[in-house]
Design an enzyme around this catalytic site. Structure first.
Site, short mmCIF file in Angstrom:
data_model
loop_
_atom_site.label_atom_id
_atom_site.label_comp_id
_atom_site.label_asym_id
_atom_site.label_seq_id
_atom_site.Cartn_x
_atom_site.Cartn_y
_atom_site.Cartn_z
N LEU A 146 0.86 -1.17 0.00
CA LEU A 146 0.00 0.00 0.00
C LEU A 146 0.90 1.23 0.00
O LEU A 146 1.97 1.22 0.61
CB LEU A 146 -0.90 0.03 1.25
CG LEU A 146 -1.92 -1.10 1.41
CD1 LEU A 146 -2.68 -0.93 2.72
CD2 LEU A 146 -2.89 -1.15 0.24
N ASP A 147 0.46 2.30 -0.67
CA ASP A 147 1.22 3.54 -0.64
C ASP A 147 1.35 4.05 0.79
O ASP A 147 0.52 3.75 1.65
CB ASP A 147 0.50 4.63 -1.46
CG ASP A 147 0.40 4.30 -2.93
OD1 ASP A 147 1.16 3.43 -3.40
OD2 ASP A 147 -0.44 4.92 -3.61
N VAL A 148 2.39 4.83 1.02
CA VAL A 148 2.60 5.44 2.34
C VAL A 148 1.36 6.21 2.79
O VAL A 148 0.97 6.16 3.96
CB VAL A 148 3.84 6.37 2.31
CG1 VAL A 148 3.93 7.18 3.60
CG2 VAL A 148 5.11 5.56 2.11
#
Length: 314
Positions: A146-148
């Site tokens: 997942l993106d930050v």
């Protein structure tokens, strides 16, 4: 700045291909050696790219057949996993094969060059979870990311058989990944599929874009609620490209609310109190790698997204 020619870097020599005739030197170096434009420009500035034996500027236009000599820097040491407690990282489920977490905002999936913040892998190590040894050292057990700036459900493999089974399941699209997203405006149609290839943005290293010849990328969506300025969507990913949801809806001129990187309205973002994109990994369904039973894990909205949604409803 010390040149890699003087420090024994990886030397490469080749003629400029016909297809790069007339291209800027930094662009040509980036294309030929798989570097980012920024890294290629830094290499040229350091004097580590010679054209017919002469140091040239980044803006120099190369000619087909010219001899290009480049010295690539030695690869950086891979980042290491440092056990570090991660506030807000919640373990939803854990057994001998998998650990499922609810990832908070501001946390990366695993260590990477240039990232100094907390990671899911470091957080799990800090609370004593043994992770699969498969994969690169800094990504052991990681089967998806997942993106930050994206919150929600994420699964990590703890055993070798689980790692192999889950990697295969993600590769062959046997995992159902559902996200909720609030996008600007109202998509037309209200339910549909976006089928558009994605690859790195041709001009911005940190962004991705819909480009001809990119990797196949398919996003299904359905409108759950409509507000005057935005819509809450249920999104099902058929593929899992980097920034896929953000790129696809930005391309349709319906960027995720709060996603300033991909063209969101900063005024609306500020009104909703958002410092990141309204995007949440709502649920994950897959066959358990040991038992074969279908399992589903669901994550509630974190406080910042729930608060923004209430403002939109009011």
């Amino acid at each position: 700045m010390t040149s890699a020619f003087a420090t024994g870097g990886d030397h490469r020599s080749l003629p400029v291909p016909d297809g790069l005739d007339g291209m800027r030197l930094d662009q040509a170096v980036a294309r030929l050696f798989g570097l980012s434009r920024t890294a290629a420009a830094a290499l040229v500035d350091a004097g580590d790219a010679l054209v017919d034996g002469v140091v040239r500027a980044n803006s120099h236009k190369v000619k087909a057949g010219s001899w290009l000599e480049v010295t690539l820097p030695a690869p950086a040491a891979p980042p290491t996993v440092v056990p570090q407690a991660v506030p807000g990282l919640t373990v939803v489920h854990a057994d001998d094969d998998i650990v499922v977490v609810d990832k908070p905002v501001g946390v990366a999936a695993h260590p990477s060059p240039g990232w100094t913040g907390p990671t899911v892998i470091g957080g799990l190590a800090a609370i004593g979870h043994r992770i699969s040894t498969s994969g690169a050292a800094e990504r052991q057990g990681v089967v998806h990311r997942l993106d930050v700036g994206t919150t929600g459900i994420m699964v990590v493999a703890k055993s070798e058989p689980a790692y192999t089974a889950l990697k295969r399941a993600f590769k062959y699209r046997e995992v159902e990944k559902r996200y909720h997203a609030v996008v600007q405006g109202h998509p037309d149609p209200l339910r549909g599929t976006i089928d558009a290839p994605i690859d790195r943005h041709p001009h911005h290293d940190y962004r991705w874009a819909v480009v001809s010849g990119g990797k196949p990328s398919i996003t299904h969506y359905d409108t759950l609620e409509a507000f005057p300025a935005a819509s809450l969507l249920d999104v099902k990913l058929e593929t899992g490209r980097t920034h896929q949801i953000r790129v696809h809806f930005s391309t349709l001129r319906h960027p995720c609310v709060g996603d300033l990187t991909y063209g969101a309205d900063p005024t609306l973002s500020a009104r909703l109190g958002l410092a990141r994109q309204w995007l949440h990994a709502r649920s994950l369904s897959f066959l358990h790698p040991r038992t074969g039973a279908e399992v589903t894990f669901v994550s509630d909205y974190p406080d910042d997204l729930a608060r923004a949604l209430e403002i939109l409803r009011d």
